[in-house]
Design a protein around this motif. Structure first.
Motif, mmCIF file in Angstrom:
data_model
loop_
_atom_site.group_PDB
_atom_site.id
_atom_site.type_symbol
_atom_site.label_atom_id
_atom_site.label_comp_id
_atom_site.label_asym_id
_atom_site.label_seq_id
_atom_site.Cartn_x
_atom_site.Cartn_y
_atom_site.Cartn_z
ATOM 1 N N GLU A 1 -12.662 59.775 13.026
ATOM 2 C CA GLU A 1 -12.174 59.230 14.291
ATOM 3 C C GLU A 1 -11.945 57.735 14.150
ATOM 4 O O GLU A 1 -12.494 57.085 13.244
ATOM 5 N N THR A 2 -11.116 57.191 15.014
ATOM 6 C CA THR A 2 -10.934 55.744 15.059
ATOM 7 C C THR A 2 -12.001 55.118 15.936
ATOM 8 O O THR A 2 -12.675 55.795 16.724
ATOM 9 N N ALA A 3 -12.148 53.807 15.797
ATOM 10 C CA ALA A 3 -13.104 53.062 16.614
ATOM 11 C C ALA A 3 -12.514 51.695 16.910
ATOM 12 O O ALA A 3 -11.801 51.122 16.065
ATOM 13 N N PRO A 4 -12.804 51.152 18.078
ATOM 14 C CA PRO A 4 -12.324 49.800 18.368
ATOM 15 C C PRO A 4 -13.012 48.797 17.446
ATOM 16 O O PRO A 4 -14.215 48.907 17.201
ATOM 17 N N PRO A 5 -12.270 47.846 16.883
ATOM 18 C CA PRO A 5 -12.886 46.874 15.976
ATOM 19 C C PRO A 5 -13.931 46.035 16.697
ATOM 20 O O PRO A 5 -13.808 45.735 17.881
ATOM 21 N N ARG A 6 -14.972 45.648 15.947
ATOM 22 C CA ARG A 6 -16.083 44.877 16.498
ATOM 23 C C ARG A 6 -16.373 43.672 15.610
ATOM 24 O O ARG A 6 -15.889 43.572 14.485
ATOM 25 N N GLY A 7 -17.209 42.785 16.113
ATOM 26 C CA GLY A 7 -17.699 41.685 15.301
ATOM 27 C C GLY A 7 -16.673 40.589 15.096
ATOM 28 O O GLY A 7 -15.722 40.425 15.866
ATOM 29 N N LEU A 8 -16.862 39.838 13.995
ATOM 30 C CA LEU A 8 -16.066 38.651 13.741
ATOM 31 C C LEU A 8 -14.585 38.959 13.531
ATOM 32 O O LEU A 8 -13.730 38.122 13.806
ATOM 33 N N LEU A 9 -14.286 40.159 13.039
ATOM 34 C CA LEU A 9 -12.892 40.509 12.750
ATOM 35 C C LEU A 9 -12.179 41.156 13.931
ATOM 36 O O LEU A 9 -11.020 41.530 13.814
ATOM 37 N N ARG A 10 -12.878 41.293 15.048
ATOM 38 C CA ARG A 10 -12.315 42.067 16.160
ATOM 39 C C ARG A 10 -10.971 41.523 16.614
ATOM 40 O O ARG A 10 -9.992 42.267 16.751
ATOM 41 N N LEU A 11 -10.886 40.214 16.860
ATOM 42 C CA LEU A 11 -9.641 39.649 17.371
ATOM 43 C C LEU A 11 -8.516 39.770 16.357
ATOM 44 O O LEU A 11 -7.384 40.114 16.709
ATOM 45 N N ALA A 12 -8.835 39.503 15.078
ATOM 46 C CA ALA A 12 -7.794 39.562 14.052
ATOM 47 C C ALA A 12 -7.289 40.981 13.867
ATOM 48 O O ALA A 12 -6.078 41.222 13.773
ATOM 49 N N VAL A 13 -8.205 41.960 13.800
ATOM 50 C CA VAL A 13 -7.803 43.345 13.613
ATOM 51 C C VAL A 13 -7.030 43.853 14.827
ATOM 52 O O VAL A 13 -6.002 44.535 14.691
ATOM 53 N N SER A 14 -7.495 43.512 16.015
ATOM 54 C CA SER A 14 -6.809 43.949 17.239
ATOM 55 C C SER A 14 -5.395 43.379 17.298
ATOM 56 O O SER A 14 -4.436 44.092 17.616
ATOM 57 N N ALA A 15 -5.270 42.100 16.977
ATOM 58 C CA ALA A 15 -3.949 41.477 17.001
ATOM 59 C C ALA A 15 -3.040 42.098 15.954
ATOM 60 O O ALA A 15 -1.859 42.367 16.208
ATOM 61 N N GLY A 16 -3.593 42.354 14.767
ATOM 62 C CA GLY A 16 -2.799 42.972 13.715
ATOM 63 C C GLY A 16 -2.301 44.350 14.107
ATOM 64 O O GLY A 16 -1.125 44.688 13.897
ATOM 65 N N MET A 17 -3.198 45.167 14.686
ATOM 66 C CA MET A 17 -2.794 46.509 15.109
ATOM 67 C C MET A 17 -1.755 46.445 16.214
ATOM 68 O O MET A 17 -0.836 47.265 16.275
ATOM 69 N N SER A 18 -1.903 45.487 17.112
ATOM 70 C CA SER A 18 -0.984 45.371 18.244
ATOM 71 C C SER A 18 0.437 45.063 17.785
ATOM 72 O O SER A 18 1.411 45.460 18.427
ATOM 73 N N VAL A 19 0.552 44.383 16.654
ATOM 74 C CA VAL A 19 1.869 44.028 16.133
ATOM 75 C C VAL A 19 2.353 45.060 15.115
ATOM 76 O O VAL A 19 3.478 45.564 15.193
ATOM 77 N N VAL A 20 1.489 45.398 14.157
ATOM 78 C CA VAL A 20 1.923 46.188 13.001
ATOM 79 C C VAL A 20 2.204 47.636 13.362
ATOM 80 O O VAL A 20 3.216 48.207 12.929
ATOM 81 N N TYR B 1 -23.310 58.736 11.233
ATOM 82 C CA TYR B 1 -21.929 58.290 11.031
ATOM 83 C C TYR B 1 -21.896 57.095 10.091
ATOM 84 O O TYR B 1 -22.884 56.375 9.924
ATOM 85 N N GLU B 2 -20.728 56.918 9.458
ATOM 86 C CA GLU B 2 -20.472 55.785 8.581
ATOM 87 C C GLU B 2 -19.082 55.240 8.887
ATOM 88 O O GLU B 2 -18.149 56.020 9.113
ATOM 89 N N SER B 3 -18.957 53.922 8.868
ATOM 90 C CA SER B 3 -17.691 53.265 9.173
ATOM 91 C C SER B 3 -16.873 53.036 7.910
ATOM 92 O O SER B 3 -17.417 52.884 6.815
ATOM 93 N N ARG B 4 -15.572 53.013 8.100
ATOM 94 C CA ARG B 4 -14.633 52.752 7.030
ATOM 95 C C ARG B 4 -13.563 51.760 7.524
ATOM 96 O O ARG B 4 -13.302 51.669 8.711
ATOM 97 N N TYR B 5 -12.960 51.042 6.603
ATOM 98 C CA TYR B 5 -11.757 50.253 6.884
ATOM 99 C C TYR B 5 -11.977 49.237 8.005
ATOM 100 O O TYR B 5 -11.379 49.301 9.075
ATOM 101 N N LEU B 6 -12.889 48.291 7.743
ATOM 102 C CA LEU B 6 -13.224 47.224 8.691
ATOM 103 C C LEU B 6 -13.740 47.781 10.016
ATOM 104 O O LEU B 6 -13.577 47.152 11.073
ATOM 105 N N GLY B 7 -14.354 48.953 9.957
ATOM 106 C CA GLY B 7 -14.938 49.543 11.156
ATOM 107 C C GLY B 7 -13.962 50.236 12.078
ATOM 108 O O GLY B 7 -14.357 50.737 13.133
ATOM 109 N N THR B 8 -12.695 50.349 11.700
ATOM 110 C CA THR B 8 -11.695 50.954 12.579
ATOM 111 C C THR B 8 -11.604 52.467 12.409
ATOM 112 O O THR B 8 -10.970 53.144 13.217
ATOM 113 N N ASN B 9 -12.198 53.008 11.349
ATOM 114 C CA ASN B 9 -12.282 54.450 11.139
ATOM 115 C C ASN B 9 -13.737 54.818 10.875
ATOM 116 O O ASN B 9 -14.457 54.071 10.203
#
Length: 231
Positions: A148-167, A212-220
């Motif tokens: 399953e996917t998961a919303p990004p958390r922590g220090l990378l949250r803003l960068a990952v969210s912004a990247g997903m919103s564009v890419v 559970y275990e996280s993958r890919y900067l916590g997004t999966n």
């Protein structure tokens, strides 16, 4: 089926042809590897029976088949176009592909030794009901394994969210010619519940040994659990 479910169904019916390609691009090839891990964690024995829900293009179902050629594998989805895509893949003739709504599975109680699914929960209207159906069709001692996917958390949250919103919408426009569909996939990922909440819902559905275990900067995230042997 709710209005939201019908809209999601229509969206997946539109993106079936390019779905694997965009998943590969978005995850830098990680998606196929995570599907193989789901298959491994299902721990299917020779002759076991596996239900892969929201099978999409069949990545998890076929990974289960490759790990255990003697298993009976059933892949179900509520998108006929996704199922049509799954049927074109090498080895597809060894899997039973069927239309099904995850909210109302057509199978008898205790029918399967394992249940798997990828990216199902973020797309359904009633997560507890869907998990309850999975618990119902599992045999006592059977395993559920979830990608399953998961919303990004922590220090990378803003960068990952912004990247997903564009890419992701851009890939949808360039590769699948369907920006709206991939804008939905972006919003459903960023807006989904955190992993700890998914684990809680699995336990509330009756599963034990949940982890559970996280993958890919916590997004999966890969989740697993087991139906009690005495259930």
């Amino acid at each position: 089926m709710t209005t939201r479910d019908s809209q999601v169904q229509s969206m997946f019916n539109r993106v079936n042809v390019q779905y694997d390609r965009i998943n590969t691009l978005m995850t830098l090839g990680g998606h196929a590897r995570w599907c193989r891990e789901v298959a491994r964690r299902a721990q299917v024995a020779p002759g076991g029976k596996v239900l892969d829900i929201a099978t999409g293009t069949g990545e998890i179902a076929l990974a289960v088949r490759r790990r255990e050629p003697r298993a009976e594998v059933v892949g179900v989805d509520f998108s006929e176009n996704m199922l049509a895509e799954a049927r074109t893949k090498p080895g597809a003739e060894t899997v039973t592909w069927e239309f099904a709504d995850a909210h109302r599975l057509q199978y008898e109680d205790a029918s399967f030794d394992a249940v798997t699914h990828g990216y199902l929960l973020r797309n359904v209207s009633d997560v507890p009901r869907v998990l309850g159906e999975q618990f119902r069709v599992l045999r006592p001692g059977g395993r559920v394994v979830v990608l399953e996917t998961a919303p990004p958390r922590g220090l990378l949250r803003l960068a990952v969210s912004a990247g997903m919103s564009v890419v992701l919408p851009l890939l949808g426009q360039l590769v699948a010619k369907d920006r709206d569909a991939y804008s939905y996939l972006k919003s459903s990922t960023l807006g989904f519940i955190p992993p700890a909440e998914v684990a809680r819902l699995l336990r509330e559905a009756g599963f034990e040994d949940v982890g559970y275990e996280s993958r890919y900067l916590g997004t999966n995230v890969i989740f697993w659990g087991r139906k009690p042997a005495a259930a």
